[in-house]
Enzyme design. Structure first.
Site, PDB file in Angstrom:
ATOM      1  N   TYR A  10      -0.480  13.117 -11.092  1.00  0.00           N
ATOM      2  CA  TYR A  10       0.241  14.312 -10.626  1.00  0.00           C
ATOM      3  C   TYR A  10       1.656  13.966 -10.132  1.00  0.00           C
ATOM      4  O   TYR A  10       2.663  14.429 -10.688  1.00  0.00           O
ATOM      5  CB  TYR A  10      -0.601  14.992  -9.541  1.00  0.00           C
ATOM      6  CG  TYR A  10       0.100  16.074  -8.764  1.00  0.00           C
ATOM      7  CD1 TYR A  10       0.868  17.045  -9.400  1.00  0.00           C
ATOM      8  CD2 TYR A  10      -0.024  16.131  -7.370  1.00  0.00           C
ATOM      9  CE1 TYR A  10       1.505  18.046  -8.675  1.00  0.00           C
ATOM     10  CE2 TYR A  10       0.595  17.128  -6.644  1.00  0.00           C
ATOM     11  CZ  TYR A  10       1.364  18.072  -7.297  1.00  0.00           C
ATOM     12  OH  TYR A  10       1.990  19.049  -6.567  1.00  0.00           O
ATOM     13  N   ILE A  11       1.747  13.108  -9.126  1.00  0.00           N
ATOM     14  CA  ILE A  11       3.064  12.841  -8.544  1.00  0.00           C
ATOM     15  C   ILE A  11       3.880  11.917  -9.448  1.00  0.00           C
ATOM     16  O   ILE A  11       5.069  12.132  -9.684  1.00  0.00           O
ATOM     17  CB  ILE A  11       2.910  12.292  -7.110  1.00  0.00           C
ATOM     18  CG1 ILE A  11       2.189  13.354  -6.254  1.00  0.00           C
ATOM     19  CG2 ILE A  11       4.265  11.944  -6.505  1.00  0.00           C
ATOM     20  CD1 ILE A  11       1.767  12.904  -4.889  1.00  0.00           C
ATOM     21  N   ILE A  50      -3.784  -1.799 -13.524  1.00  0.00           N
ATOM     22  CA  ILE A  50      -2.976  -2.774 -12.774  1.00  0.00           C
ATOM     23  C   ILE A  50      -3.804  -3.964 -12.305  1.00  0.00           C
ATOM     24  O   ILE A  50      -3.264  -4.969 -11.863  1.00  0.00           O
ATOM     25  CB  ILE A  50      -2.236  -2.142 -11.565  1.00  0.00           C
ATOM     26  CG1 ILE A  50      -3.218  -1.444 -10.626  1.00  0.00           C
ATOM     27  CG2 ILE A  50      -1.148  -1.187 -12.021  1.00  0.00           C
ATOM     28  CD1 ILE A  50      -2.607  -1.078  -9.284  1.00  0.00           C
ATOM     29  N   TYR A 139      -9.525   5.518   2.688  1.00  0.00           N
ATOM     30  CA  TYR A 139      -8.309   5.814   1.918  1.00  0.00           C
ATOM     31  C   TYR A 139      -7.061   5.449   2.730  1.00  0.00           C
ATOM     32  O   TYR A 139      -6.208   4.666   2.282  1.00  0.00           O
ATOM     33  CB  TYR A 139      -8.277   7.298   1.516  1.00  0.00           C
ATOM     34  CG  TYR A 139      -6.934   7.728   1.003  1.00  0.00           C
ATOM     35  CD1 TYR A 139      -6.376   7.112  -0.115  1.00  0.00           C
ATOM     36  CD2 TYR A 139      -6.198   8.727   1.651  1.00  0.00           C
ATOM     37  CE1 TYR A 139      -5.119   7.488  -0.579  1.00  0.00           C
ATOM     38  CE2 TYR A 139      -4.942   9.098   1.188  1.00  0.00           C
ATOM     39  CZ  TYR A 139      -4.402   8.474   0.076  1.00  0.00           C
ATOM     40  OH  TYR A 139      -3.160   8.840  -0.366  1.00  0.00           O
ATOM     41  N   LYS A 143      -4.293   2.180   2.211  1.00  0.00           N
ATOM     42  CA  LYS A 143      -2.838   2.316   2.084  1.00  0.00           C
ATOM     43  C   LYS A 143      -2.122   1.488   3.157  1.00  0.00           C
ATOM     44  O   LYS A 143      -1.105   0.850   2.888  1.00  0.00           O
ATOM     45  CB  LYS A 143      -2.435   3.797   2.193  1.00  0.00           C
ATOM     46  CG  LYS A 143      -2.842   4.614   0.985  1.00  0.00           C
ATOM     47  CD  LYS A 143      -1.972   4.279  -0.208  1.00  0.00           C
ATOM     48  CE  LYS A 143      -2.299   5.088  -1.431  1.00  0.00           C
ATOM     49  NZ  LYS A 143      -1.423   4.794  -2.575  1.00  0.00           N
TER      50      LYS A 143
END
Ligand code: UDP
Length: 323
Positions: A10-11, A50, A139, A143
Protein backbone atom coordinates in the site's frame (compact mmCIF):
# COMPACT_ATOMS: atom_id res chain seq x y z
CA UNK A 1 19.09 3.50 -8.71
CA UNK A 2 16.94 3.36 -5.58
CA UNK A 3 15.92 -0.04 -4.20
CA UNK A 4 12.40 -0.01 -2.73
CA UNK A 5 11.67 -3.18 -0.80
CA UNK A 6 7.99 -3.73 -0.25
CA UNK A 7 7.23 -1.43 -3.19
CA UNK A 8 4.15 -3.45 -4.18
CA UNK A 9 2.40 -2.78 -0.88
CA UNK A 10 0.00 0.00 0.00
CA UNK A 11 2.45 2.68 1.13
CA UNK A 12 5.43 1.47 -0.93
CA UNK A 13 3.51 1.53 -4.22
CA UNK A 14 2.38 5.12 -3.61
CA UNK A 15 5.97 6.15 -2.92
CA UNK A 16 7.20 4.43 -6.10
CA UNK A 17 4.62 6.25 -8.21
CA UNK A 18 6.07 9.58 -7.03
CA UNK A 19 9.75 8.60 -6.80
CA UNK A 20 9.83 7.30 -10.36
CA UNK A 21 9.33 10.88 -11.58
CA UNK A 22 12.90 11.76 -10.56
CA UNK A 23 14.80 8.51 -9.91
CA UNK A 24 15.38 5.08 -11.37
CA UNK A 25 13.70 2.54 -9.13
CA UNK A 26 13.94 -1.20 -8.63
CA UNK A 27 11.22 -2.79 -6.47
CA UNK A 28 11.76 -6.01 -4.55
CA UNK A 29 8.59 -7.54 -3.12
CA UNK A 30 7.58 -11.10 -2.25
CA UNK A 31 3.92 -10.27 -3.03
CA UNK A 32 2.79 -11.83 0.26
CA UNK A 33 0.54 -8.85 0.90
CA UNK A 34 1.38 -6.59 -2.05
CA UNK A 35 0.14 -6.64 -5.63
CA UNK A 36 2.24 -6.60 -8.79
CA UNK A 37 -0.42 -4.41 -10.43
CA UNK A 38 0.18 -1.61 -7.90
CA UNK A 39 3.81 -1.17 -9.03
CA UNK A 40 4.27 1.64 -11.52
CA UNK A 41 5.29 0.12 -14.84
CA UNK A 42 8.26 2.46 -15.19
CA UNK A 43 9.89 0.78 -12.17
CA UNK A 44 11.88 -2.45 -12.47
CA UNK A 45 10.34 -5.28 -10.50
CA UNK A 46 11.91 -8.33 -8.85
CA UNK A 47 9.73 -10.85 -7.05
CA UNK A 48 11.61 -12.10 -4.01
CA UNK A 49 12.16 -11.87 -0.29
CA UNK A 50 14.54 -9.63 1.64
CA UNK A 51 15.42 -12.70 3.70
CA UNK A 52 16.92 -14.32 0.58
CA UNK A 53 20.64 -13.52 0.31
CA UNK A 54 20.92 -14.73 -3.31
CA UNK A 55 18.16 -12.41 -4.53
CA UNK A 56 19.72 -9.47 -2.71
CA UNK A 57 23.21 -10.29 -4.05
CA UNK A 58 21.81 -10.37 -7.56
CA UNK A 59 20.16 -6.96 -7.19
CA UNK A 60 23.15 -5.28 -5.55
CA UNK A 61 25.50 -6.74 -8.18
CA UNK A 62 23.32 -5.88 -11.14
CA UNK A 63 22.35 -2.32 -10.17
CA UNK A 64 24.26 0.55 -8.66
CA UNK A 65 22.05 1.07 -5.61
CA UNK A 66 22.37 4.52 -4.01
CA UNK A 67 19.84 3.99 -1.24
CA UNK A 68 17.35 1.48 0.09
CA UNK A 69 13.80 2.34 1.19
CA UNK A 70 12.26 -0.37 3.35
CA UNK A 71 8.48 -0.94 3.34
CA UNK A 72 8.56 -4.75 3.43
CA UNK A 73 7.02 -5.67 6.76
CA UNK A 74 4.02 -7.28 8.36
CA UNK A 75 1.97 -4.66 10.14
CA UNK A 76 -1.07 -6.10 11.89
CA UNK A 77 -1.03 -5.61 15.64
CA UNK A 78 -3.49 -8.42 16.42
CA UNK A 79 -1.69 -10.92 14.20
CA UNK A 80 1.63 -10.01 15.81
CA UNK A 81 0.23 -10.90 19.23
CA UNK A 82 -0.97 -14.30 17.98
CA UNK A 83 2.07 -15.05 15.82
CA UNK A 84 5.11 -13.15 17.14
CA UNK A 85 7.53 -15.50 15.37
CA UNK A 86 6.31 -14.23 12.00
CA UNK A 87 6.94 -10.62 13.08
CA UNK A 88 10.39 -11.16 14.53
CA UNK A 89 11.34 -13.33 11.53
CA UNK A 90 10.05 -11.04 8.77
CA UNK A 91 10.41 -7.63 10.36
CA UNK A 92 13.64 -8.10 12.31
CA UNK A 93 15.62 -11.08 11.02
CA UNK A 94 14.98 -10.41 7.32
CA UNK A 95 15.73 -6.72 7.79
CA UNK A 96 19.03 -7.68 9.40
CA UNK A 97 19.79 -9.71 6.29
CA UNK A 98 19.00 -6.70 4.11
CA UNK A 99 21.16 -4.36 6.21
CA UNK A 100 24.03 -6.82 6.26
CA UNK A 101 23.90 -7.08 2.47
CA UNK A 102 23.86 -3.29 2.15
CA UNK A 103 27.01 -3.04 4.27
CA UNK A 104 28.73 -5.76 2.20
CA UNK A 105 28.00 -3.76 -0.96
CA UNK A 106 28.91 -0.47 0.66
CA UNK A 107 25.41 1.00 0.32
CA UNK A 108 24.96 3.30 3.29
CA UNK A 109 21.68 5.21 2.82
CA UNK A 110 18.56 3.71 4.35
CA UNK A 111 14.99 4.92 4.88
CA UNK A 112 12.99 2.88 7.34
CA UNK A 113 9.20 2.73 7.74
CA UNK A 114 8.47 2.73 11.44
CA UNK A 115 5.30 3.35 13.38
CA UNK A 116 3.49 5.19 16.14
CA UNK A 117 3.12 1.72 17.68
CA UNK A 118 6.70 2.14 18.99
CA UNK A 119 5.29 4.63 21.54
CA UNK A 120 2.88 2.15 23.16
CA UNK A 121 0.43 3.94 25.40
CA UNK A 122 1.94 7.40 25.72
CA UNK A 123 1.20 9.61 28.70
CA UNK A 124 1.09 12.78 26.61
CA UNK A 125 -1.66 14.10 24.31
CA UNK A 126 0.67 15.09 21.49
CA UNK A 127 3.55 12.72 20.77
CA UNK A 128 6.90 14.06 19.65
CA UNK A 129 10.07 12.12 18.94
CA UNK A 130 11.34 12.59 22.49
CA UNK A 131 8.26 10.83 23.93
CA UNK A 132 9.49 7.57 25.42
CA UNK A 133 9.08 4.41 23.36
CA UNK A 134 7.41 1.51 25.07
CA UNK A 135 5.67 -0.72 22.50
CA UNK A 136 2.94 -2.99 23.81
CA UNK A 137 2.79 -5.57 21.03
CA UNK A 138 5.27 -7.62 18.95
CA UNK A 139 4.62 -5.46 15.86
CA UNK A 140 5.69 -2.26 17.64
CA UNK A 141 8.55 -4.09 19.34
CA UNK A 142 9.82 -5.49 16.04
CA UNK A 143 9.94 -1.98 14.56
CA UNK A 144 11.71 -0.56 17.61
CA UNK A 145 14.26 -3.40 17.50
CA UNK A 146 15.16 -2.42 13.94
CA UNK A 147 15.43 1.22 15.01
CA UNK A 148 17.96 0.13 17.63
CA UNK A 149 19.84 -2.04 15.13
CA UNK A 150 20.09 0.99 12.86
CA UNK A 151 21.72 3.05 15.57
CA UNK A 152 24.32 0.33 16.19
CA UNK A 153 24.95 -0.15 12.46
CA UNK A 154 25.38 3.57 12.09
CA UNK A 155 28.02 3.60 14.84
CA UNK A 156 29.84 0.54 13.58
CA UNK A 157 29.46 0.70 9.79
CA UNK A 158 28.69 4.37 9.05
CA UNK A 159 25.16 3.57 7.90
CA UNK A 160 23.11 6.74 7.35
CA UNK A 161 19.41 6.43 7.98
CA UNK A 162 16.10 8.19 8.39
CA UNK A 163 13.40 6.52 10.46
CA UNK A 164 9.85 7.64 9.68
CA UNK A 165 7.25 6.83 12.31
CA UNK A 166 3.87 6.83 10.59
CA UNK A 167 0.66 7.54 12.39
CA UNK A 168 -2.54 6.33 10.62
CA UNK A 169 -1.83 6.10 6.89
CA UNK A 170 -4.95 6.38 4.76
CA UNK A 171 -6.24 7.62 1.40
CA UNK A 172 -5.31 6.79 -2.17
CA UNK A 173 -3.29 8.23 -5.04
CA UNK A 174 -5.04 11.15 -6.74
CA UNK A 175 -4.78 9.41 -10.13
CA UNK A 176 -7.29 6.89 -8.78
CA UNK A 177 -5.01 4.12 -10.11
CA UNK A 178 -3.74 2.75 -6.81
CA UNK A 179 -5.04 2.64 -3.26
CA UNK A 180 -5.39 0.57 -0.13
CA UNK A 181 -6.17 -3.10 -0.31
CA UNK A 182 -5.61 -5.45 2.61
CA UNK A 183 -6.94 -8.90 3.07
CA UNK A 184 -8.33 -9.15 5.67
CA UNK A 185 -8.99 -5.41 6.03
CA UNK A 186 -8.60 -4.20 9.60
CA UNK A 187 -8.20 -0.44 9.09
CA UNK A 188 -10.98 1.93 9.97
CA UNK A 189 -11.40 4.06 6.84
CA UNK A 190 -11.44 1.21 4.27
CA UNK A 191 -13.74 -0.78 6.56
CA UNK A 192 -16.23 2.11 6.66
CA UNK A 193 -16.03 2.78 2.91
CA UNK A 194 -16.44 -0.88 1.98
CA UNK A 195 -19.46 -0.98 4.25
CA UNK A 196 -20.89 2.10 2.55
CA UNK A 197 -20.42 0.29 -0.77
CA UNK A 198 -22.64 -2.47 0.57
CA UNK A 199 -19.93 -5.07 1.20
CA UNK A 200 -20.82 -5.53 4.89
CA UNK A 201 -23.98 -5.30 7.01
CA UNK A 202 -22.56 -3.00 9.67
CA UNK A 203 -19.44 -1.44 11.15
CA UNK A 204 -18.28 -1.48 14.75
CA UNK A 205 -16.96 1.28 16.94
CA UNK A 206 -14.48 -0.53 19.17
CA UNK A 207 -15.11 1.08 22.53
CA UNK A 208 -17.08 4.20 23.48
CA UNK A 209 -15.89 4.47 27.08
CA UNK A 210 -12.45 5.95 26.46
CA UNK A 211 -11.42 9.14 28.17
CA UNK A 212 -11.96 11.22 25.01
CA UNK A 213 -14.55 13.84 24.02
CA UNK A 214 -17.04 11.34 22.54
CA UNK A 215 -15.67 8.19 24.20
CA UNK A 216 -14.22 6.64 21.02
CA UNK A 217 -10.49 6.41 20.19
CA UNK A 218 -8.67 9.31 18.62
CA UNK A 219 -6.11 8.86 15.84
CA UNK A 220 -4.05 11.07 13.56
CA UNK A 221 -4.86 10.20 9.92
CA UNK A 222 -2.24 11.04 7.33
CA UNK A 223 -2.67 10.93 3.57
CA UNK A 224 -0.49 8.32 1.86
CA UNK A 225 0.56 11.03 -0.63
CA UNK A 226 1.87 13.12 2.26
CA UNK A 227 3.84 10.07 3.40
CA UNK A 228 5.35 9.81 -0.10
CA UNK A 229 6.48 13.42 -0.11
CA UNK A 230 8.11 12.97 3.31
CA UNK A 231 10.02 9.92 2.05
CA UNK A 232 11.30 11.79 -0.98
CA UNK A 233 12.47 14.73 1.13
CA UNK A 234 14.16 12.34 3.55
CA UNK A 235 15.85 10.47 0.70
CA UNK A 236 17.18 13.66 -0.88
CA UNK A 237 18.39 14.89 2.49
CA UNK A 238 20.29 11.63 2.98
CA UNK A 239 21.76 11.67 -0.54
CA UNK A 240 22.77 15.33 -0.15
CA UNK A 241 24.30 14.48 3.25
CA UNK A 242 22.05 17.00 5.02
CA UNK A 243 21.06 14.32 7.52
CA UNK A 244 22.92 11.24 8.72
CA UNK A 245 20.63 9.67 11.27
CA UNK A 246 17.24 11.06 12.13
CA UNK A 247 13.87 9.93 13.39
CA UNK A 248 10.70 11.80 12.44
CA UNK A 249 7.02 11.45 13.22
CA UNK A 250 4.65 11.71 10.27
CA UNK A 251 1.17 12.87 11.15
CA UNK A 252 -1.24 15.75 10.64
CA UNK A 253 -1.07 16.86 14.26
CA UNK A 254 -4.87 16.63 14.42
CA UNK A 255 -6.81 13.90 16.15
CA UNK A 256 -10.16 12.52 14.97
CA UNK A 257 -12.32 10.11 16.91
CA UNK A 258 -13.71 6.94 15.35
CA UNK A 259 -17.17 8.53 15.45
CA UNK A 260 -15.90 11.66 13.69
CA UNK A 261 -14.27 9.55 10.98
CA UNK A 262 -17.54 7.69 10.40
CA UNK A 263 -19.43 10.99 10.17
CA UNK A 264 -16.91 12.41 7.68
CA UNK A 265 -17.18 9.24 5.55
CA UNK A 266 -20.98 9.63 5.57
CA UNK A 267 -20.68 13.28 4.54
CA UNK A 268 -18.19 12.60 1.74
CA UNK A 269 -20.12 9.65 0.31
CA UNK A 270 -23.60 10.97 1.11
CA UNK A 271 -24.47 7.52 2.44
CA UNK A 272 -25.58 6.39 5.88
CA UNK A 273 -23.66 3.77 7.86
CA UNK A 274 -25.16 1.10 10.09
CA UNK A 275 -23.01 1.60 13.19
CA UNK A 276 -22.77 -0.77 16.15
CA UNK A 277 -20.98 0.17 19.36
CA UNK A 278 -18.97 -2.79 20.66
CA UNK A 279 -16.28 -3.68 23.18
CA UNK A 280 -12.84 -2.14 23.11
CA UNK A 281 -10.29 -3.79 20.85
CA UNK A 282 -7.37 -5.19 22.83
CA UNK A 283 -4.28 -2.98 22.99
CA UNK A 284 -5.81 0.23 21.59
CA UNK A 285 -4.47 3.42 23.18
CA UNK A 286 -7.18 6.08 23.62
CA UNK A 287 -5.35 8.81 21.74
CA UNK A 288 -2.42 8.84 19.30
CA UNK A 289 -1.69 12.24 17.80
CA UNK A 290 1.65 13.28 16.36
CA UNK A 291 3.69 16.38 16.60
CA UNK A 292 5.46 16.59 13.25
CA UNK A 293 7.25 19.84 13.92
CA UNK A 294 10.69 18.20 13.91
CA UNK A 295 10.49 17.18 10.26
CA UNK A 296 8.99 20.60 9.42
CA UNK A 297 11.86 22.40 11.15
CA UNK A 298 14.58 20.19 9.67
CA UNK A 299 13.28 19.21 6.22
CA UNK A 300 10.35 21.59 5.65
CA UNK A 301 7.76 18.81 5.43
CA UNK A 302 4.17 19.42 6.38
CA UNK A 303 1.03 17.36 5.75
CA UNK A 304 -1.12 18.97 3.03
CA UNK A 305 -4.25 16.85 3.10
CA UNK A 306 -6.99 16.91 5.73
CA UNK A 307 -9.34 14.10 6.75
CA UNK A 308 -11.95 15.01 4.15
CA UNK A 309 -9.46 14.89 1.27
CA UNK A 310 -8.08 11.60 2.59
CA UNK A 311 -11.56 10.07 2.59
CA UNK A 312 -12.49 11.60 -0.78
CA UNK A 313 -9.42 10.00 -2.41
CA UNK A 314 -10.03 6.66 -0.68
CA UNK A 315 -13.67 6.70 -1.78
CA UNK A 316 -12.65 7.27 -5.40
CA UNK A 317 -10.36 4.22 -5.19
CA UNK A 318 -12.73 1.92 -3.32
CA UNK A 319 -15.68 2.70 -5.53
CA UNK A 320 -13.72 1.71 -8.65
CA UNK A 321 -11.06 -0.64 -7.25
CA UNK A 322 -9.25 -2.02 -10.26
CA UNK A 323 -7.39 -4.87 -8.56
N1 UDP B 1 -11.65 0.83 14.74
C1 UDP B 1 -13.01 0.67 14.97
N2 UDP B 1 -13.68 -0.21 14.18
C2 UDP B 1 -13.11 -0.92 13.16
C3 UDP B 1 -11.71 -0.73 12.93
C4 UDP B 1 -11.02 0.15 13.75
O1 UDP B 1 -13.59 1.28 15.87
O2 UDP B 1 -13.77 -1.70 12.49
C5 UDP B 1 -10.90 1.79 15.57
C6 UDP B 1 -9.70 1.20 16.28
O3 UDP B 1 -10.10 0.65 17.52
C7 UDP B 1 -8.80 2.42 16.43
C8 UDP B 1 -9.13 3.26 15.18
O4 UDP B 1 -10.38 2.77 14.71
O5 UDP B 1 -9.16 3.17 17.56
C9 UDP B 1 -8.10 3.11 14.09
O6 UDP B 1 -7.87 1.73 13.90
P1 UDP B 1 -7.01 1.17 12.70
O7 UDP B 1 -7.01 -0.33 12.79
O8 UDP B 1 -7.47 1.78 11.42
O9 UDP B 1 -5.55 1.73 12.96
P2 UDP B 1 -4.57 1.60 14.26
O10 UDP B 1 -4.76 2.89 14.99
O11 UDP B 1 -4.94 0.40 15.03
O12 UDP B 1 -3.23 1.51 13.63
Amino acid sequence: MILVVGGAGYIGSHLVKELIKTKEVVVLDNLSTGFRSLVDNKALFVEGDIGNVEVLNRIFTEYKIEAVMHFAANSLVGESVKNPYKYYQNNVSSTLNLLNTMIRYNVTNFIFSSTAATYGIPDVDIIDESTSTNPINPYGKSKLMVEEILEDFSNAYSLNYVILRYFNAAGAHNSGDIGENHNPETHLIPIILRHLLGETESISVFGTDYNTEDGSCIRDYIHVTDLSSAHILALNALLDKKVERSTYNLGNGLGYSVKEVIKTCENVTKRKANVIETERRLGDPARLVASSTKIFDELGWKARYDLESIITSAWKWHSQNKL
